[in-house]
Motif scaffolding. Sequence first.
Motif, PDB file in Angstrom:
ATOM      1  N   ALA A   1     -66.891 -60.514   0.755  1.00 60.88           N
ATOM      2  CA  ALA A   1     -66.637 -59.759   1.978  1.00 60.88           C
ATOM      3  C   ALA A   1     -65.755 -60.524   2.967  1.00 60.88           C
ATOM      4  CB  ALA A   1     -67.961 -59.387   2.654  1.00 60.88           C
ATOM      5  N   ASN A   2     -65.421 -61.760   2.672  1.00 59.79           N
ATOM      6  CA  ASN A   2     -64.583 -62.559   3.572  1.00 59.79           C
ATOM      7  C   ASN A   2     -63.131 -62.443   3.120  1.00 59.79           C
ATOM      8  OD1 ASN A   2     -63.182 -64.620   4.922  1.00 59.79           O
ATOM      9  ND2 ASN A   2     -65.039 -65.848   5.090  1.00 59.79           N
ATOM     10  N   PRO A   3     -62.254 -61.843   3.940  1.00 64.97           N
ATOM     11  CA  PRO A   3     -60.866 -61.625   3.516  1.00 64.97           C
ATOM     12  C   PRO A   3     -60.062 -62.909   3.295  1.00 64.97           C
ATOM     13  CG  PRO A   3     -61.171 -60.951   5.805  1.00 64.97           C
ATOM     14  CD  PRO A   3     -62.524 -61.299   5.267  1.00 64.97           C
ATOM     15  N   ALA A   4     -60.505 -64.023   3.831  1.00 58.81           N
ATOM     16  CA  ALA A   4     -59.795 -65.292   3.629  1.00 58.81           C
ATOM     17  C   ALA A   4     -60.322 -66.065   2.416  1.00 58.81           C
ATOM     18  CB  ALA A   4     -59.922 -66.162   4.880  1.00 58.81           C
ATOM     19  N   SER A   5     -61.421 -65.611   1.838  1.00 54.97           N
ATOM     20  CA  SER A   5     -62.058 -66.336   0.741  1.00 54.97           C
ATOM     21  C   SER A   5     -61.227 -66.283  -0.529  1.00 54.97           C
ATOM     22  CB  SER A   5     -63.437 -65.726   0.444  1.00 54.97           C
ATOM     23  OG  SER A   5     -64.007 -66.302  -0.711  1.00 54.97           O
ATOM     24  N   PRO A   6     -61.141 -67.418  -1.239  1.00 56.81           N
ATOM     25  CA  PRO A   6     -60.524 -67.381  -2.571  1.00 56.81           C
ATOM     26  C   PRO A   6     -61.483 -66.802  -3.612  1.00 56.81           C
ATOM     27  CG  PRO A   6     -61.188 -69.625  -2.060  1.00 56.81           C
ATOM     28  CD  PRO A   6     -61.454 -68.793  -0.824  1.00 56.81           C
ATOM     29  N   GLN A   7     -62.692 -66.436  -3.166  1.00 57.97           N
ATOM     30  CA  GLN A   7     -63.708 -65.795  -4.010  1.00 57.97           C
ATOM     31  C   GLN A   7     -63.979 -66.607  -5.273  1.00 57.97           C
ATOM     32  OE1 GLN A   7     -63.216 -61.556  -4.379  1.00 57.97           O
ATOM     33  NE2 GLN A   7     -62.454 -61.400  -2.295  1.00 57.97           N
TER      34      GLN A   7
ATOM     35  N   GLY B   1     -66.767 -73.473 -11.029  1.00 54.94           N
ATOM     36  CA  GLY B   1     -66.204 -72.324 -10.342  1.00 54.94           C
ATOM     37  C   GLY B   1     -64.743 -72.152 -10.703  1.00 54.94           C
ATOM     38  N   THR B   2     -64.303 -70.903 -10.747  1.00 55.31           N
ATOM     39  CA  THR B   2     -62.898 -70.607 -11.028  1.00 55.31           C
ATOM     40  C   THR B   2     -62.345 -69.746  -9.900  1.00 55.31           C
ATOM     41  OG1 THR B   2     -63.528 -68.669 -12.343  1.00 55.31           O
ATOM     42  CG2 THR B   2     -63.198 -70.747 -13.532  1.00 55.31           C
ATOM     43  N   PHE B   3     -61.058 -69.951  -9.601  1.00 59.44           N
ATOM     44  CA  PHE B   3     -60.424 -69.200  -8.522  1.00 59.44           C
ATOM     45  C   PHE B   3     -58.915 -69.400  -8.552  1.00 59.44           C
ATOM     46  CE2 PHE B   3     -61.218 -73.403  -6.992  1.00 59.44           C
ATOM     47  CZ  PHE B   3     -60.211 -73.708  -6.085  1.00 59.44           C
ATOM     48  N   THR B   4     -58.236 -68.593  -7.747  1.00 59.86           N
ATOM     49  CA  THR B   4     -56.787 -68.669  -7.564  1.00 59.86           C
ATOM     50  C   THR B   4     -56.512 -68.669  -6.066  1.00 59.86           C
ATOM     51  OG1 THR B   4     -56.466 -67.414  -9.600  1.00 59.86           O
ATOM     52  CG2 THR B   4     -54.595 -67.528  -8.109  1.00 59.86           C
ATOM     53  N   LEU B   5     -55.520 -69.438  -5.652  1.00 66.36           N
ATOM     54  CA  LEU B   5     -55.122 -69.465  -4.238  1.00 66.36           C
ATOM     55  C   LEU B   5     -53.808 -68.724  -4.059  1.00 66.36           C
ATOM     56  CD1 LEU B   5     -55.988 -73.208  -3.528  1.00 66.36           C
ATOM     57  CD2 LEU B   5     -57.334 -71.193  -2.936  1.00 66.36           C
ATOM     58  N   ASP B   6     -53.658 -68.092  -2.888  1.00 63.77           N
ATOM     59  CA  ASP B   6     -52.428 -67.347  -2.600  1.00 63.77           C
ATOM     60  C   ASP B   6     -51.883 -67.734  -1.225  1.00 63.77           C
ATOM     61  OD1 ASP B   6     -53.832 -65.827  -0.628  1.00 63.77           O
ATOM     62  OD2 ASP B   6     -54.467 -64.390  -2.147  1.00 63.77           O
ATOM     63  N   GLU B   7     -50.956 -66.961  -0.695  1.00 68.67           N
ATOM     64  CA  GLU B   7     -50.293 -67.299   0.561  1.00 68.67           C
ATOM     65  C   GLU B   7     -51.248 -67.449   1.748  1.00 68.67           C
ATOM     66  OE1 GLU B   7     -47.302 -66.427  -2.254  1.00 68.67           O
ATOM     67  OE2 GLU B   7     -49.068 -65.236  -1.743  1.00 68.67           O
ATOM     68  N   ARG B   8     -52.412 -66.831   1.698  1.00 67.84           N
ATOM     69  CA  ARG B   8     -53.401 -67.012   2.768  1.00 67.84           C
ATOM     70  C   ARG B   8     -53.876 -68.460   2.848  1.00 67.84           C
ATOM     71  NH1 ARG B   8     -58.074 -63.532   0.874  1.00 67.84           N
ATOM     72  NH2 ARG B   8     -57.283 -64.385  -1.059  1.00 67.84           N
TER      73      ARG B   8
ATOM     74  N   GLN C   1     -51.910 -71.218   2.046  1.00 69.47           N
ATOM     75  CA  GLN C   1     -50.723 -72.072   1.964  1.00 69.47           C
ATOM     76  C   GLN C   1     -50.663 -73.122   3.067  1.00 69.47           C
ATOM     77  OE1 GLN C   1     -46.363 -70.982   0.666  1.00 69.47           O
ATOM     78  NE2 GLN C   1     -46.840 -69.999   2.594  1.00 69.47           N
ATOM     79  N   GLY C   2     -50.223 -74.319   2.693  1.00 67.91           N
ATOM     80  CA  GLY C   2     -49.885 -75.380   3.642  1.00 67.91           C
ATOM     81  C   GLY C   2     -48.362 -75.463   3.651  1.00 67.91           C
ATOM     82  N   ALA C   3     -47.806 -76.396   2.906  1.00 73.58           N
ATOM     83  CA  ALA C   3     -46.351 -76.449   2.705  1.00 73.58           C
ATOM     84  C   ALA C   3     -45.949 -75.275   1.811  1.00 73.58           C
ATOM     85  CB  ALA C   3     -45.967 -77.776   2.054  1.00 73.58           C
ATOM     86  N   PRO C   4     -44.681 -74.875   1.834  1.00 74.22           N
ATOM     87  CA  PRO C   4     -44.264 -73.730   1.018  1.00 74.22           C
ATOM     88  C   PRO C   4     -44.653 -73.887  -0.458  1.00 74.22           C
ATOM     89  CG  PRO C   4     -42.501 -74.372   2.508  1.00 74.22           C
ATOM     90  CD  PRO C   4     -43.571 -75.426   2.618  1.00 74.22           C
ATOM     91  N   GLY C   5     -45.386 -72.886  -0.961  1.00 76.81           N
ATOM     92  CA  GLY C   5     -45.761 -72.851  -2.359  1.00 76.81           C
ATOM     93  C   GLY C   5     -46.944 -73.720  -2.746  1.00 76.81           C
ATOM     94  N   VAL C   6     -47.516 -74.416  -1.766  1.00 74.89           N
ATOM     95  CA  VAL C   6     -48.595 -75.365  -2.050  1.00 74.89           C
ATOM     96  C   VAL C   6     -49.801 -75.049  -1.162  1.00 74.89           C
ATOM     97  CG1 VAL C   6     -49.224 -77.813  -2.080  1.00 74.89           C
ATOM     98  CG2 VAL C   6     -46.894 -77.130  -2.650  1.00 74.89           C
ATOM     99  N   ALA C   7     -50.988 -75.207  -1.716  1.00 68.48           N
ATOM    100  CA  ALA C   7     -52.210 -74.946  -0.961  1.00 68.48           C
ATOM    101  C   ALA C   7     -52.418 -75.989   0.129  1.00 68.48           C
ATOM    102  CB  ALA C   7     -53.414 -74.943  -1.899  1.00 68.48           C
ATOM    103  N   HIS C   8     -52.985 -75.567   1.228  1.00 66.09           N
ATOM    104  CA  HIS C   8     -53.357 -76.446   2.337  1.00 66.09           C
ATOM    105  C   HIS C   8     -54.520 -77.333   1.889  1.00 66.09           C
ATOM    106  CE1 HIS C   8     -54.953 -77.665   6.225  1.00 66.09           C
ATOM    107  NE2 HIS C   8     -53.793 -77.283   6.757  1.00 66.09           N
TER     108      HIS C   8
END
Length: 167
Positions: A34-40, A52-59, A61-68
């Motif tokens: 239910a959390n829209p920012a969650s990588p679930q 745990g398994t997951f995928t990260l997207d633009e939400r 992001q830190g530097a371009p193309g890379v997770a914060h």
Amino acid sequence: MDLDRDAAPLPLGDLVADGPFPPHHPGCFGCGPANPASPQIAFGRLGDTVRGTFTLDERHQGAPGVAHGGILAAALDDACGAILVPLRQPAVTVKLDVTFCAPARLHRDFVVTAVLAAREGRKLFIDTTLTDGDTVIATGRAIFVEVAPEHFLSLGATLGEMPTIGL
């Protein structure tokens, strides 16, 4: 406490069988649907390891193309918290040391694992690793402290809201 990362993990007991388990609660930042920012992050138990398994997207992001780095630390922390599910033990993070090893590119399949390395009184020492395939992205070592269910109830949780940890 000086912990040996190569030591065998402590057993997680028999309260929860191997396989997937539900999120900590629907609004959880790491695993909540239910959390829209969650990588679930989808967690499950495999023996004495939580995975745990997951995928990260633009939400995320830190530097371009890379997770914060903050979302990576959050994933490690959430995996440590997932150790509490098979233990059915309410606890909270009191310390998390993170070592970043490689950039985490967006839109990749990540795996985060956690093991219970040691217990000392109310303290749980948990080791966690985040990988992208064979590449270690980050590692963490956490200390959690067991708390009474009243801790969460005093902060606004309701009975039945967090059944995965016995609340």
